[in-house]
Design a protein around this motif. Structure first.
Motif, mmCIF file in Angstrom:
data_model
loop_
_atom_site.group_PDB
_atom_site.id
_atom_site.type_symbol
_atom_site.label_atom_id
_atom_site.label_comp_id
_atom_site.label_asym_id
_atom_site.label_seq_id
_atom_site.Cartn_x
_atom_site.Cartn_y
_atom_site.Cartn_z
ATOM 1 N N HIS A 153 -4.686 10.094 -1.054
ATOM 2 C CA HIS A 153 -4.772 9.286 0.166
ATOM 3 C C HIS A 153 -5.751 9.891 1.182
ATOM 4 O O HIS A 153 -5.540 9.834 2.384
ATOM 5 C CB HIS A 153 -3.396 9.097 0.823
ATOM 6 C CG HIS A 153 -3.315 7.837 1.654
ATOM 7 N ND1 HIS A 153 -3.589 7.818 3.000
ATOM 8 C CD2 HIS A 153 -3.024 6.562 1.312
ATOM 9 C CE1 HIS A 153 -3.441 6.577 3.454
ATOM 10 N NE2 HIS A 153 -3.104 5.794 2.445
ATOM 11 N N HIS A 173 -5.012 3.914 -5.210
ATOM 12 C CA HIS A 173 -5.171 4.122 -3.758
ATOM 13 C C HIS A 173 -5.565 5.594 -3.539
ATOM 14 O O HIS A 173 -5.050 6.242 -2.651
ATOM 15 C CB HIS A 173 -3.823 3.794 -3.102
ATOM 16 C CG HIS A 173 -3.865 3.516 -1.631
ATOM 17 N ND1 HIS A 173 -4.921 2.912 -1.005
ATOM 18 C CD2 HIS A 173 -2.937 3.747 -0.658
ATOM 19 C CE1 HIS A 173 -4.643 2.784 0.286
ATOM 20 N NE2 HIS A 173 -3.454 3.295 0.526
ATOM 21 N N ASP A 208 0.829 -1.216 0.000
ATOM 22 C CA ASP A 208 0.000 0.000 0.000
ATOM 23 C C ASP A 208 0.859 1.260 0.000
ATOM 24 O O ASP A 208 1.909 1.295 0.668
ATOM 25 C CB ASP A 208 -0.895 0.036 1.249
ATOM 26 C CG ASP A 208 -2.062 -0.946 1.144
ATOM 27 O OD1 ASP A 208 -2.091 -1.739 0.188
ATOM 28 O OD2 ASP A 208 -2.932 -0.906 2.031
HETATM 29 ZN ZN LIG Z 1 -2.584 3.724 2.462
#
Ligand SMILES: [Zn+2]
Length: 367
Positions: free
Chosen positions: A271, A267, A126
């Motif tokens: 963020h 992602h 991630d």
């Molecule tokens: Zn993350």
């Protein structure tokens, strides 16, 4: 005199007894932890060996840093694993008969109703940390193991620091500034520690970790704006190492893509945790925009989304389902077929739960 010597001896004896007692409590705790880990590791081994229907286990990592890396000084403990641990996890699961798969390829096979391996393991990372290229990619190449890296699209090719790392740096390296007016916004989240000048000693990593968790009550944009304002008013905070580049750059992404082992997923753009985005156009921008950005950077295919911090909302989920073919959550657990591709469960590994074969297996077996 004799009386005071006597009471001093009694005090010393009480101290020794107390220390002895604490030592015994610590030892008992340690033994119980070992026993629990052994039980959960046995459960994991049974699952691995006895499962008859196909399962998918997804291993998740954030940062891969060697034990001696100075970057560990300003990072949350739950974010880091060593390259040796990653290597051990892969070797161990291979020895136990697991088949390492690309998450994209496995989902494709499920969609097309092809035969799936009895135990498939996918690796994900991630945030897109630079150390993924430096320290994880060599391990993946050595084992020929595919992986998916979830990228924050607007932070690629930038010196961006995520706010938790900025806050850690502030509390550890600049705690003596905490009484400054520019940091007033942070005070409600500092916890019990007094912030007077005399006690402005550096925070420990664990204390700073608690502050970060409390700060999550605010939305990411507000925290970032506050930090930016603080840096403008307090330039001493900006003396960061100019050579440090936390996130992957385009060259590294291209090299990993060209290897055929690495695929990229989205992602979000910044963020931002989706449950803090009230405006539908902001949600759309973060979710759909991140895919567009990555495709424009030629990092295709970008099929899978990963929720920042695991925070999901109904509207966000709908948007993810209309723009992607699957989504990773932070829910822990094995994925049993048939799998809902939008609720993929994962096991997040770090030093605290994966540095030994026993702790690694125990994490996979824990309910
Ligand atoms: Zn993350």
């Amino acid at each position: 005199m004799a009386q005071s010597a006597g009471s001093a001896t009694a005090l010393m004896a009480a101290c020794v007894l107390r220390q002895g007692g604490l030592l015994i409590v610590q030892m008992v705790k340690q033994v119980l932890k070992q026993a629990r880990n052994s039980l959960f590791a046995a459960i994991a081994l049974m699952k691995i060996k006895l499962k008859s229907s196909p399962s998918l286990v997804i291993l998740t990592y954030h940062r891969i840093l060697p034990g001696q890396s100075p970057l560990r000084q300003t990072e949350q403990p739950g974010m880091i694993a060593t390259p040796e641990a990653l290597d051990m996890h892969i070797s161990l699961l291979k020895q136990l008969g697991a088949e390492f798969v690309s998450l994209d390829a496995w989902l494709d096979a499920q969609r097309q109703k092809k035969t799936l391996p009895r135990l498939a393991v996918a690796v994900t990372f991630d945030d897109g940390w630079q150390d993924n290229y430096e320290h994880a990619f060599p391990v993946l190449k050595k084992h020929k193991v595919p992986a998916t890296i979830f990228l924050v699209s607007k932070r690629i090719n930038t010196p961006w620091q995520f706010w938790p790392e900025q806050v850690l740096d502030l509390l550890i390296s600049h705690a003596h500034h905490l009484d400054h007016d520019a940091l007033q916004w942070l005070r409600p989240y500092l916890g019990d520690r007094p912030t007077s000048k005399q006690s402005a000693s550096p925070y420990t990593i664990l204390q700073a970790d608690s502050v970060i968790n409390r700060l999550k009550a605010l939305d990411d944009h507000t925290i970032e704006t506050n930090l930016e304002r603080t840096r403008n008013e307090l330039p001493a905070l900006s003396q960061a190492d100019l050579n440090a580049r936390p996130l992957l750059n385009k060259q590294e992404l291209d090299a990993m893509l060209a290897s055929g082992l690495i695929t990229f997923g989205a992602h979000t753009r910044h963020h931002y945790r989706l449950n803090h985005l009230g405006n539908p156009s902001d949600l759309e921008n973060e979710i759909a925009g991140s895919r567009t950005d990555l495709e424009e950077l030629d990092l295709k295919p970008v099929n899978i989304f990963c929720y920042p911090n695991g925070d999901i909302t109904g509207k966000g989920e709908q948007l993810v389902q209309s723009h992607f073919i699957a989504a990773c959550t932070t829910e822990r657990g094995w994925n049993k077929t048939p799998i809902n591709p939008f609720s993929l469960r994962r096991f997040n590994f770090h030093d605290g739960n994966g540095s030994t074969p026993l702790s690694f297996l125990a994490s996979l077996g824990r309910p």
